[in-house]
Enzyme design. Structure first.
Site, PDB file in Angstrom:
ATOM      1  N   ARG A  38       0.816  -1.212   0.000  1.00 41.54           N
ATOM      2  CA  ARG A  38       0.000   0.000   0.000  1.00 41.54           C
ATOM      3  C   ARG A  38       0.856   1.271   0.000  1.00 41.54           C
ATOM      4  NH1 ARG A  38      -4.773  -1.678   4.347  1.00 41.54           N
ATOM      5  NH2 ARG A  38      -6.108  -2.752   2.818  1.00 41.54           N
ATOM      6  N   LYS A 202     -17.361 -16.661   3.174  1.00 45.69           N
ATOM      7  CA  LYS A 202     -18.691 -16.063   3.270  1.00 45.69           C
ATOM      8  C   LYS A 202     -19.232 -15.647   1.909  1.00 45.69           C
ATOM      9  CE  LYS A 202     -18.073 -14.370   8.004  1.00 45.69           C
ATOM     10  NZ  LYS A 202     -18.072 -13.201   8.895  1.00 45.69           N
ATOM     11  N   GLY A 360      -7.080  -9.647   1.462  1.00 48.87           N
ATOM     12  CA  GLY A 360      -5.910  -9.941   2.293  1.00 48.87           C
ATOM     13  C   GLY A 360      -5.469 -11.391   2.254  1.00 48.87           C
ATOM     14  N   GLY A 383     -12.202  -5.022   0.981  1.00 51.93           N
ATOM     15  CA  GLY A 383     -13.594  -4.597   1.133  1.00 51.93           C
ATOM     16  C   GLY A 383     -13.994  -3.570   0.092  1.00 51.93           C
TER      17      GLY A 383
END
Length: 401
Positions: A38, A202, A360, A383
């Site tokens: 990042r 999920k 991640g 996200g």
């Protein structure tokens, strides 16, 4: 994208850029950075501003402190790292607003950087507080958002602060790349065939992604824990495999299956699966068809036929997106599927395909195999990437337009 101003639309000579970055990087117990992706991706934006004799005030968060000072979450550890990378003076303020910060800002010279303390030490950051935003806005002439990883969050520094800058606001070069590359999938403009692989545990957070992207992709591969709800709906036996029980989810997934798997052949599920009774490397394992998992057993990795099936689709692709591992890759017994997918994506990339990987766990899997540098682009926001793939403009980007 054409409506959004970037740092290239401004000259920063004698100007102060209030630059929101995402330096929420992983560190070890000694606070040594273990993955600086990042930060590395933000360097071009910083260098552009400094090369024009501008000043930079960096705003970032780190971790999830309890909205007050905690030395374990201080950003001070970044000062020597940034100096080593940029070779310019890196000043540090122990606060984000107030007398000390005012003094540091006033002392800042052209070509220098001031790093503010962790903005999440202030409860106002997550409250979308206008007074807090106004105080921050006093420090800059131009607002720059280069923090893609938090642009889906309704926080003060990403969605309220830009409002005080009128037309003097823009995105950085990291953000520009994220938008451009994700647009290959969101709009279907990437070279075809376009293949998207979604894994992880999920499914609830990815249903809208599936509904949006299945219209733009040629192939949508579903692996990991996300595959079992589909198998159950089709009448298969999934044993103790991970699943989210939700009637609304079941109805949506059934509609997706009916529409795309049979007639369009766009949706692809695993053929076989590696199963076990426990999450450990010593437990007994066996391979079964994915729709025939016995009671007390659970699916923990792709089987060999599934790996071959997915690999054949990927190797014929020109544009590839991968989010979510296809097994419990942290345990060596259940890592072959994820490793194999990583390797075939790298091989296909070498042959000229464009590959984008985000999330991640997915990036961690690549790094475990030393393959992270062999992907076309690593997204800096898991996200935020998923929210973008739903076809929605992120709040932090919307405030710049």
């Amino acid at each position: 994208m054409n409506r959004i101003k970037t740092v290239n639309d401004f000259n920063f000579k004698n100007k102060t850029a209030l630059l929101r970055v995402d330096y929420n990087v992983p560190v070890n117990k000694q606070h040594i950075i273990t993955d600086d992706t990042r930060i590395q991706y933000s360097i071009p934006t910083i260098k552009k501003i400094l090369s024009e004799n501008g000043k930079i005030i960096l705003i970032s968060h780190f971790g999830r402190p309890k909205k007050k000072y905690d030395k374990n979450f201080s950003l001070k550890f970044l000062v020597p790292y940034l100096y080593k990378k940029l070779k310019v003076p890196i000043n540090f303020s122990k606060s984000c607003i107030g007398e000390e910060t005012n003094k540091k800002v006033n002392e800042l010279k052209n070509g220098e950087i001031l790093l503010l303390e962790n903005i999440r030490f202030y409860k106002e950051e997550e409250e979308r507080n206008e007074n807090f935003a106004f105080e921050l806005s006093k420090y800059g002439d131009i607002y720059v958002n280069d923090a893609f990883g938090v642009s889906h969050r309704l926080h003060t520094s990403t969605t309220v602060l830009p409002k005080f800058f009128g037309k003097k606001k823009c995105i950085g070069l990291l953000m520009k790349k994220e938008i451009q590359f994700l647009n290959k999938f969101i709009s279907g403009t990437g070279n075809k065939p376009i293949t998207i692989l979604l894994g992880g545990a999920k499914i609830i957070s990815k249903i809208k992604v599936i509904e949006n992207l299945i219209n733009f992709s040629n192939h949508l591969l579903i692996g990991g824990g996300m595959s079992y709800p589909f198998i159950k709906i089709k009448g298969g036996k999934i044993g103790n495999s991970i699943i989210e029980n939700d009637k609304n989810i079941e109805k949506t997934l059934k509609n997706i299956l009916d529409k795309y798997q049979n007639s369009n052949n766009r949706l692809h599920l695993p053929k076989d699966i590696l199963i076990a009774k426990y999450y450990d490397n010593k437990t007994k394992t066996k391979i079964v068809p994915i729709n025939s998992i016995p009671n007390e057993w659970m699916g923990l990795d792709l089987g060999p036929n599934s790996i071959k099936y997915f690999s054949k689709i990927i190797e014929k692709s020109k544009t590839i997106l991968w989010n979510g591992p296809v097994g419990v890759f942290e345990l060596s017994n259940f890592s072959l599927g994820t490793k194999s997918i990583a390797k075939i994506i790298v091989e296909t990339t070498k042959k000229g395909a464009f590959s984008l990987v985000g999330g991640g766990d997915t990036i961690a899997a690549l790094k475990m195999e030393g393959l992270d540098k062999k992907i076309s682009y690593l997204s800096t926001g898991g996200g935020a990437m998923l929210e973008s793939l739903k076809g929605e403009i992120l709040p932090g980007i919307k405030e710049i337009i």
